[in-house]
Design a protein around this motif. Structure first.
Motif, PDB file in Angstrom:
ATOM      1  N   GLU A 119       7.049   7.445  -9.480  1.00  0.00           N
ATOM      2  CA  GLU A 119       6.452   6.057  -9.782  1.00  0.00           C
ATOM      3  C   GLU A 119       4.990   5.990  -9.665  1.00  0.00           C
ATOM      4  N   LEU A 120       4.550   5.934 -10.657  1.00  0.00           N
ATOM      5  CA  LEU A 120       2.995   5.521 -10.483  1.00  0.00           C
ATOM      6  C   LEU A 120       2.793   3.950 -10.445  1.00  0.00           C
ATOM      7  N   LYS A 121       1.978   3.378  -9.292  1.00  0.00           N
ATOM      8  CA  LYS A 121       1.775   2.141  -8.983  1.00  0.00           C
ATOM      9  C   LYS A 121       0.708   1.670  -9.535  1.00  0.00           C
ATOM     10  N   LEU A 122       0.664   0.856 -10.700  1.00  0.00           N
ATOM     11  CA  LEU A 122      -0.664   0.264 -11.197  1.00  0.00           C
ATOM     12  C   LEU A 122      -0.771  -1.244 -10.399  1.00  0.00           C
ATOM     13  N   SER A 123       0.345  -1.692 -10.115  1.00  0.00           N
ATOM     14  CA  SER A 123      -0.229  -2.834  -9.286  1.00  0.00           C
ATOM     15  C   SER A 123       1.400  -3.471  -8.704  1.00  0.00           C
ATOM     16  N   GLN A 124       1.232  -4.312  -7.790  1.00  0.00           N
ATOM     17  CA  GLN A 124       2.314  -4.726  -7.159  1.00  0.00           C
ATOM     18  C   GLN A 124       2.384  -6.295  -7.093  1.00  0.00           C
ATOM     19  N   GLY A 125       3.603  -6.887  -6.913  1.00  0.00           N
ATOM     20  CA  GLY A 125       3.548  -8.495  -7.222  1.00  0.00           C
ATOM     21  C   GLY A 125       2.944  -9.178  -6.229  1.00  0.00           C
ATOM     22  N   ALA A 126       3.044  -8.594  -4.967  1.00  0.00           N
ATOM     23  CA  ALA A 126       2.389  -9.598  -3.737  1.00  0.00           C
ATOM     24  C   ALA A 126       0.854  -9.505  -3.972  1.00  0.00           C
ATOM     25  N   LYS A 127       0.270  -8.619  -4.469  1.00  0.00           N
ATOM     26  CA  LYS A 127      -1.139  -8.411  -4.626  1.00  0.00           C
ATOM     27  C   LYS A 127      -1.692  -7.489  -5.607  1.00  0.00           C
ATOM     28  N   PRO A 128      -1.488  -8.246  -6.929  1.00  0.00           N
ATOM     29  CA  PRO A 128      -1.941  -7.246  -8.105  1.00  0.00           C
ATOM     30  C   PRO A 128      -3.357  -7.341  -8.223  1.00  0.00           C
ATOM     31  N   GLY A 129      -4.084  -6.433  -8.639  1.00  0.00           N
ATOM     32  CA  GLY A 129      -5.431  -6.231  -8.762  1.00  0.00           C
ATOM     33  C   GLY A 129      -6.044  -6.083  -7.410  1.00  0.00           C
ATOM     34  N   LYS A 130      -5.161  -5.835  -6.427  1.00  0.00           N
ATOM     35  CA  LYS A 130      -5.718  -5.388  -5.119  1.00  0.00           C
ATOM     36  C   LYS A 130      -5.075  -4.162  -4.648  1.00  0.00           C
ATOM     37  N   GLY A 131      -5.734  -3.382  -4.117  1.00  0.00           N
ATOM     38  CA  GLY A 131      -5.264  -2.148  -3.433  1.00  0.00           C
ATOM     39  C   GLY A 131      -4.240  -2.267  -2.133  1.00  0.00           C
ATOM     40  N   GLY A 132      -3.365  -1.580  -1.984  1.00  0.00           N
ATOM     41  CA  GLY A 132      -2.492  -1.651  -0.644  1.00  0.00           C
ATOM     42  C   GLY A 132      -3.301  -1.443   0.364  1.00  0.00           C
TER      43      GLY A 132
ATOM     44  N   LYS B  62       4.771   1.031 -12.263  1.00  0.00           N
ATOM     45  CA  LYS B  62       5.134  -0.278 -11.442  1.00  0.00           C
ATOM     46  C   LYS B  62       3.904  -0.983 -11.756  1.00  0.00           C
ATOM     47  N   LEU B  63       4.240  -2.391 -12.069  1.00  0.00           N
ATOM     48  CA  LEU B  63       3.103  -3.330 -12.235  1.00  0.00           C
ATOM     49  C   LEU B  63       3.709  -4.878 -12.209  1.00  0.00           C
ATOM     50  N   CYS B  64       2.929  -5.728 -11.890  1.00  0.00           N
ATOM     51  CA  CYS B  64       3.045  -6.986 -12.006  1.00  0.00           C
ATOM     52  C   CYS B  64       2.281  -7.527 -13.086  1.00  0.00           C
TER      53      CYS B  64
END
Ligand SMILES: Cc1cc2nc3c(=O)[nH]c(=O)nc-3n(C[C@H](O)[C@H](O)[C@H](O)COP(=O)(O)O)c2cc1C
Length: 508
Positions: free
Chosen positions: A251-264, A320-322
């Motif tokens: 899975e390639l994570k483009l973004s995550q719901g809790a912090k889209p547009g911000k890296g881990g 994966k994206l938000c």
């Protein structure tokens, strides 16, 4: 004279601040003149006198302590106990966030293999805000429900297509965000069900691999585990990982719901020597991943990068994206069509999703919630004719069957949940995932706290949770008359206020 009782905190503080040194003096005199034993009280009261003098005259940071002295500490003490007091004593069953007690209790009961049936009536709203499932006048019986099977990669006809047989995936949580015992409990538990676990973006999945479960290896924007020095993809490392028997998908994570547009983000408190090694990062500072993959600067490059990962890994590859703006999602799908190249699945992660650590503004205010995002993704894919080229996975507070079935009707082929599985192994929603102090030992690397986790027992709870969700899904399917989740659609939903599901309305 007033007969009402009340406390004047100002006067009480003045009294305390005077009483402490006076008592210290009296005990000192008592110890000197009457009996040595008075000094047992002289010592603590002298200590309190020094401390109070420091609060009142020495320190400069806290106005409350400068004005009230030691009594002001009472506020901080009660404030620190507030979450526990509210959780255990004052909050109603449906009040807490992100998950209220009723929702958490349902997971706990499932994990403990206790019937989660309720009595008397629902505590939910039956006003114009809640989506409900439309049951059929002619429900079917369980024998007619088809076993769940979802083949990822079948659309491309690849040799290594992966057939998911459990519709509930453990959503990405890295070793780092979670401690090793939590990871191993989840991995062992899901292995017992034949389900799938996503590794999260924690680099080489050492502890996941130990437990022999099927894995989706996640590539985050920092590409831990598969990175070159400059942060770009290291193809040989990815090929090595993909060749492992247990790694079934990427899975390639483009973004995550809790912090889209911000890296881990992994706070320094949680970076042990081992984690630093597995991720290839230094100790002693917070690790903040880039906001995006350097290989994905625009639509064409993003689609090409997905294709490259498919080619290198030879496995089903998802993203994966938000969703922020559905028009951008539509543009991405158009580009996939232009290049005739699609990921094998897309995970839509709602903005209500959880995280180990993220800035509060991102957690609260960035990204679209799951249901409208999923609905728009499904509509865009259907309208563009791309829906049959890939699968859709949904995540975002889908911890219980009631919300999961709605996601299936909105287009999901499978459900991923992180916090549902955390709750299943005993998470008490202490909200301390980023500080290494998790009281139940799940999001910590502190051996004294991790000690609370008995892997074997927790694994059983994970398996129970999955089996109970499967059971409920089956019953819900029966009620709609559908034989499989593939037969569900938006028509199976009663949506009293459809505008909540039409994000495009915002742009008018
Ligand atoms: C402790 C914790 C760690 C997480 N780590 C990751 C991660 O490494 N990669 C990722 O894509 N999402 C991560 N997430 C987000 C989840 O995978 C998931 O997308 C989100 O929490 C929504 O699912 P939920 O509401 O069921 O928890 C994490 C979530 C939590 C609570």
């Amino acid at each position: 004279m007033s007969t009402k009782l009340s406390i004047n905190l100002h006067k009480l503080a003045r009294f305390t601040n005077t009483a402490i040194p006076v008592l210290a003096l009296l005990f000192f005199v008592g110890g000197w003149q009457i009996s040595f034993y008075f000094h047992f009280l002289t010592v603590p009261f002298l200590g309190l006198t020094f401390l109070n003098t420091y609060y009142l005259l020495g320190q400069r940071n806290h106005s409350l302590l400068r004005n009230f002295g030691i009594l002001g500490q009472g506020r901080y003490l009660l404030e620190s106990l507030g979450p526990e007091l509210r959780q255990y004593l004052y909050s109603g069953d449906t009040e807490e966030r992100p998950f209220n007690r009723t929702e958490r209790r349902e997971v706990y009961r499932k994990a403990n293999n206790i019937d989660s049936a309720a009595s008397f009536g629902s505590q939910n709203d039956f006003d114009a805000t809640e989506i409900k499932l439309r049951h059929s006048l002619f429900p079917i019986s369980k024998e007619h429900v088809l076993p769940y099977q979802m083949a990822f990669g079948e659309e491309r006809g690849i040799q290594n297509a992966y057939t998911l047989t459990v519709p509930f995936i453990i959503s990405g949580m890295s070793y780092g965000a979670l401690g090793q015992r939590a990871i191993r409990s989840l991995a062992r538990g899901i292995a017992q069900t034949g389900g799938l676990m996503n590794t999260g973006e924690g680099g080489y999945p050492k502890y996941h691999l130990m437990e022999k479960c099927d894995l989706a290896f996640q590539i985050g924007t920092a590409k831990f585990g598969v990175r070159n020095e400059d942060g770009t993809l290291n193809e040989p490392l990815l090929a090595d990982l993909a060749a492992k028997e247990q790694v079934k998908m990427i899975e390639l994570k483009l973004s995550q719901g809790a912090k889209p547009g911000k890296g881990g983000m992994l706070p320094k408190e949680k970076i042990t020597a081992e984690i630093a090694e597995l991720r290839g990062v230094p100790m002693g500072r917070d690790v903040v991943s880039p906001t995006h993959h350097s290989e994905c600067e625009d639509y064409p490059s993003a689609v090409a990068f997905i294709r490259r990962i498919q080619d290198v890994s030879q496995l089903p590859v998802g993203i994966k994206l938000c969703i922020g703006d559905p028009r951008q999602f539509a543009e991405l799908v158009s580009e996939m069509k232009r290049q005739d190249s699609f990921p094998d699945w897309i995970t839509i992660d709602g903005a209500e999703g959880g995280t180990g650590a993220a800035p509060k503004a991102f957690i609260d205010r960035v990204g679209m919630p799951l249901f409208p995002a999923l609905k728009s993704a499904q509509d865009i894919l259907l309208a563009s004719g791309a829906r049959q080229r890939l699968k859709l996975v949904a995540s975002g507070k889908l911890i219980n069957p009631g919300s999961q079935i709605i996601a299936f009707c909105l287009g999901a082929d499978a459900i991923a949940t992180a916090r549902g599985f955390m709750l299943s192994i005993g998470c008490i929603q202490a909200m301390q995932c980023g500080s290494n102090t998790c009281p139940v030992g799940i999001t910590t690397h502190h051996p004294r706290l991790e000690r609370g986790i008995i892997i074997e027992d927790k694994a059983l709870r994970v398996a129970n949770y999955v089996h109970s969700l499967e059971h409920d899904l089956e019953e819900l399917l029966c009620s709609t008359g559908a034989r499989s989740v593939k037969d569900l659609s938006f028509d199976n939903l009663y949506v009293p206020n459809e505008s909540t599901l039409y994000p495009f309305a915002n742009h008018n």
